[in-house]
Motif scaffolding. Structure first.
Motif, PDB file in Angstrom:
ATOM      1  N   ILE A   6       0.832  -1.190   0.043  1.00 51.79           N
ATOM      2  CA  ILE A   6      -0.045   0.109  -0.142  1.00 51.79           C
ATOM      3  C   ILE A   6       1.148   1.419  -0.056  1.00 51.79           C
ATOM      4  CG2 ILE A   6      -1.885  -1.221   1.214  1.00 51.79           C
ATOM      5  CD1 ILE A   6      -1.157   0.327   3.764  1.00 51.79           C
ATOM      6  N   LYS A   7       0.181   2.383  -0.409  1.00 52.72           N
ATOM      7  CA  LYS A   7       0.928   3.599  -0.095  1.00 52.72           C
ATOM      8  C   LYS A   7       0.162   4.463   0.750  1.00 52.72           C
ATOM      9  CE  LYS A   7       2.861   3.284  -4.867  1.00 52.72           C
ATOM     10  NZ  LYS A   7       3.045   3.928  -6.114  1.00 52.72           N
ATOM     11  N   ILE A   8       0.926   5.075   1.832  1.00 58.23           N
ATOM     12  CA  ILE A   8       0.428   6.122   2.635  1.00 58.23           C
ATOM     13  C   ILE A   8       0.955   7.246   2.619  1.00 58.23           C
ATOM     14  CG2 ILE A   8       0.235   6.396   5.215  1.00 58.23           C
ATOM     15  CD1 ILE A   8      -1.376   3.933   4.352  1.00 58.23           C
ATOM     16  N   ASN A   9       0.143   8.326   2.696  1.00 60.13           N
ATOM     17  CA  ASN A   9       0.286   9.757   2.541  1.00 60.13           C
ATOM     18  C   ASN A   9       0.380  10.388   3.972  1.00 60.13           C
ATOM     19  OD1 ASN A   9       0.318  12.579   2.181  1.00 60.13           O
ATOM     20  ND2 ASN A   9      -0.640  12.635   0.239  1.00 60.13           N
ATOM     21  N   ILE A  10       1.488  10.759   4.374  1.00 58.12           N
ATOM     22  CA  ILE A  10       1.638  11.205   5.601  1.00 58.12           C
ATOM     23  C   ILE A  10       2.322  12.771   5.357  1.00 58.12           C
ATOM     24  CG2 ILE A  10       2.544  11.222   8.033  1.00 58.12           C
ATOM     25  CD1 ILE A  10       2.402   8.202   8.039  1.00 58.12           C
ATOM     26  N   ALA A  11       1.764  13.928   5.857  1.00 57.34           N
ATOM     27  CA  ALA A  11       2.476  15.173   5.551  1.00 57.34           C
ATOM     28  C   ALA A  11       2.939  15.468   4.216  1.00 57.34           C
ATOM     29  CB  ALA A  11       3.478  15.503   6.707  1.00 57.34           C
ATOM     30  N   ASP A  12       2.030  15.069   3.182  1.00 51.15           N
ATOM     31  CA  ASP A  12       2.408  15.451   1.766  1.00 51.15           C
ATOM     32  C   ASP A  12       3.531  14.698   1.334  1.00 51.15           C
ATOM     33  OD1 ASP A  12       0.227  17.045   1.693  1.00 51.15           O
ATOM     34  OD2 ASP A  12       1.257  18.762   2.346  1.00 51.15           O
ATOM     35  N   ARG A  13       3.817  13.287   1.885  1.00 54.02           N
ATOM     36  CA  ARG A  13       4.946  12.386   1.395  1.00 54.02           C
ATOM     37  C   ARG A  13       4.238  11.123   1.359  1.00 54.02           C
ATOM     38  NH1 ARG A  13      10.698  13.589   3.967  1.00 54.02           N
ATOM     39  NH2 ARG A  13      11.244  12.179   1.857  1.00 54.02           N
ATOM     40  N   ILE A  14       4.633  10.393   0.267  1.00 57.72           N
ATOM     41  CA  ILE A  14       4.094   8.934   0.081  1.00 57.72           C
ATOM     42  C   ILE A  14       5.018   8.045   0.523  1.00 57.72           C
ATOM     43  CG2 ILE A  14       3.376   7.331  -1.530  1.00 57.72           C
ATOM     44  CD1 ILE A  14       1.572   9.823  -1.453  1.00 57.72           C
ATOM     45  N   TYR A  15       4.708   7.060   1.208  1.00 58.79           N
ATOM     46  CA  TYR A  15       5.209   6.253   2.166  1.00 58.79           C
ATOM     47  C   TYR A  15       4.843   4.600   1.313  1.00 58.79           C
ATOM     48  CZ  TYR A  15       6.887   9.731   4.949  1.00 58.79           C
ATOM     49  OH  TYR A  15       7.572  10.998   5.579  1.00 58.79           O
ATOM     50  N   PRO A  16       5.363   3.984   0.680  1.00 55.83           N
ATOM     51  CA  PRO A  16       5.162   2.411   0.230  1.00 55.83           C
ATOM     52  C   PRO A  16       5.570   1.610   1.516  1.00 55.83           C
ATOM     53  CG  PRO A  16       7.286   3.201  -0.802  1.00 55.83           C
ATOM     54  CD  PRO A  16       6.891   4.352   0.021  1.00 55.83           C
ATOM     55  N   LEU A  17       4.471   0.843   1.839  1.00 56.02           N
ATOM     56  CA  LEU A  17       4.492  -0.286   2.762  1.00 56.02           C
ATOM     57  C   LEU A  17       4.194  -1.536   2.394  1.00 56.02           C
ATOM     58  CD1 LEU A  17       2.917   1.952   5.751  1.00 56.02           C
ATOM     59  CD2 LEU A  17       5.132   1.799   5.390  1.00 56.02           C
ATOM     60  N   ARG A  18       4.753  -2.542   2.906  1.00 53.24           N
ATOM     61  CA  ARG A  18       4.301  -3.976   2.659  1.00 53.24           C
ATOM     62  C   ARG A  18       3.767  -4.343   3.994  1.00 53.24           C
ATOM     63  NH1 ARG A  18       3.830  -6.847  -1.029  1.00 53.24           N
ATOM     64  NH2 ARG A  18       3.981  -9.287  -1.209  1.00 53.24           N
ATOM     65  N   ILE A  19       2.540  -4.463   4.139  1.00 57.04           N
ATOM     66  CA  ILE A  19       1.796  -4.986   5.384  1.00 57.04           C
ATOM     67  C   ILE A  19       1.097  -6.227   5.334  1.00 57.04           C
ATOM     68  CG2 ILE A  19       2.022  -2.650   6.237  1.00 57.04           C
ATOM     69  CD1 ILE A  19      -1.199  -2.714   5.487  1.00 57.04           C
ATOM     70  N   GLU A  20       0.646  -6.803   6.517  1.00 53.34           N
ATOM     71  CA  GLU A  20      -0.241  -7.639   6.419  1.00 53.34           C
ATOM     72  C   GLU A  20      -1.561  -7.319   6.198  1.00 53.34           C
ATOM     73  OE1 GLU A  20       0.001 -11.130   7.291  1.00 53.34           O
ATOM     74  OE2 GLU A  20       2.348 -10.858   7.360  1.00 53.34           O
ATOM     75  N   MET A  21      -2.494  -8.204   5.345  1.00 55.93           N
ATOM     76  CA  MET A  21      -3.804  -7.382   4.950  1.00 55.93           C
ATOM     77  C   MET A  21      -4.592  -7.133   6.068  1.00 55.93           C
ATOM     78  SD  MET A  21      -6.472  -9.310   2.316  1.00 55.93           S
ATOM     79  CE  MET A  21      -5.228  -9.835   1.147  1.00 55.93           C
ATOM     80  N   GLU A  22      -4.591  -7.584   7.245  1.00 56.53           N
ATOM     81  CA  GLU A  22      -5.321  -7.472   8.328  1.00 56.53           C
ATOM     82  C   GLU A  22      -5.013  -6.076   8.940  1.00 56.53           C
ATOM     83  OE1 GLU A  22      -2.789 -10.790   9.260  1.00 56.53           O
ATOM     84  OE2 GLU A  22      -4.534 -10.673   7.950  1.00 56.53           O
ATOM     85  N   GLU A  23      -3.827  -5.784   8.709  1.00 62.42           N
ATOM     86  CA  GLU A  23      -3.675  -4.308   9.245  1.00 62.42           C
ATOM     87  C   GLU A  23      -3.620  -3.080   8.379  1.00 62.42           C
ATOM     88  OE1 GLU A  23       0.906  -5.277   9.234  1.00 62.42           O
ATOM     89  OE2 GLU A  23       0.922  -5.248  11.630  1.00 62.42           O
ATOM     90  N   GLU A  24      -4.347  -3.269   7.292  1.00 63.98           N
ATOM     91  CA  GLU A  24      -4.185  -2.017   6.547  1.00 63.98           C
ATOM     92  C   GLU A  24      -5.405  -1.253   7.184  1.00 63.98           C
ATOM     93  OE1 GLU A  24      -5.603  -1.130   1.871  1.00 63.98           O
ATOM     94  OE2 GLU A  24      -6.061  -3.085   2.603  1.00 63.98           O
ATOM     95  N   GLU A  25      -6.338  -1.311   7.426  1.00 68.37           N
ATOM     96  CA  GLU A  25      -7.550  -0.448   8.014  1.00 68.37           C
ATOM     97  C   GLU A  25      -6.785   0.386   9.164  1.00 68.37           C
ATOM     98  OE1 GLU A  25     -11.925  -0.477  10.231  1.00 68.37           O
ATOM     99  OE2 GLU A  25     -11.206  -2.356   9.179  1.00 68.37           O
ATOM    100  N   ILE A  26      -6.150  -0.324  10.072  1.00 67.69           N
ATOM    101  CA  ILE A  26      -5.506   0.427  11.192  1.00 67.69           C
ATOM    102  C   ILE A  26      -4.374   1.285  10.734  1.00 67.69           C
ATOM    103  CG2 ILE A  26      -4.021   0.088  13.229  1.00 67.69           C
ATOM    104  CD1 ILE A  26      -5.668  -2.651  13.606  1.00 67.69           C
ATOM    105  N   ILE A  27      -3.388   0.659   9.934  1.00 67.95           N
ATOM    106  CA  ILE A  27      -2.692   1.676   9.396  1.00 67.95           C
ATOM    107  C   ILE A  27      -3.077   3.120   8.600  1.00 67.95           C
ATOM    108  CG2 ILE A  27      -0.586   2.018   7.770  1.00 67.95           C
ATOM    109  CD1 ILE A  27       0.164  -0.947   8.777  1.00 67.95           C
ATOM    110  N   ARG A  28      -4.040   2.880   7.896  1.00 69.26           N
ATOM    111  CA  ARG A  28      -4.774   3.776   7.036  1.00 69.26           C
ATOM    112  C   ARG A  28      -5.459   4.712   8.072  1.00 69.26           C
ATOM    113  NH1 ARG A  28      -4.322   3.652   1.684  1.00 69.26           N
ATOM    114  NH2 ARG A  28      -4.000   1.470   0.786  1.00 69.26           N
ATOM    115  N   HIS A  29      -5.967   4.352   9.053  1.00 71.07           N
ATOM    116  CA  HIS A  29      -6.489   5.230  10.285  1.00 71.07           C
ATOM    117  C   HIS A  29      -5.498   5.802  10.805  1.00 71.07           C
ATOM    118  CE1 HIS A  29      -9.815   6.538  12.774  1.00 71.07           C
ATOM    119  NE2 HIS A  29      -9.091   6.083  13.798  1.00 71.07           N
ATOM    120  N   ALA A  30      -4.461   5.194  11.161  1.00 67.18           N
ATOM    121  CA  ALA A  30      -3.383   5.897  12.021  1.00 67.18           C
ATOM    122  C   ALA A  30      -2.830   7.030  10.949  1.00 67.18           C
ATOM    123  CB  ALA A  30      -2.147   5.024  12.097  1.00 67.18           C
TER     124      ALA A  30
END
Length: 96
Positions: A6-30
């Motif tokens: 997935i790619k997460i945007n924090i403070a206008d920067r994109i961070y590509p991450l490889r995560i467990e599928m069940e963590e996606e919702e928590i990480i996006r919420h964080a």
């Protein structure tokens, strides 16, 4: 379930991450919470530097996490004390 990218945007920067599928919702919420906090800080303080805003957001969430941990420890101690008192009462009751 498996890893996903997935790619997460924090403070206008994109961070590509490889995560467990069940963590996606928590990480996006964080990430959303962090971005919302940064936005609040920008609106309420005369701070524009992203590094300063990120540091202030991290301080906010680290402080909240430490307060929560302390509360849990105190509650655990309280429960342990009550269990000990109950054990003492039961021991005295069944001793007779």
């Amino acid at each position: 379930m498996g890893d996903i990218s997935i790619k997460i945007n924090i403070a206008d920067r994109i961070y590509p991450l490889r995560i467990e599928m069940e963590e996606e919702e928590i990480i996006r919420h964080a990430a959303k919470l962090i971005n919302d906090r940064i936005k609040d800080l920008q609106e309420n303080y005369a701070v524009r530097d992203k590094q300063d805003l990120l540091s202030m957001a991290v301080l906010h969430y680290a402080t909240a996490a430490l307060k929560a941990e302390k509360k849990v420890r105190e509650e655990d101690t309280g429960v342990s004390d009550k269990v000990y008192q109950l054990d003492q009462l039961l021991s005295e009751f069944f001793k007779d």
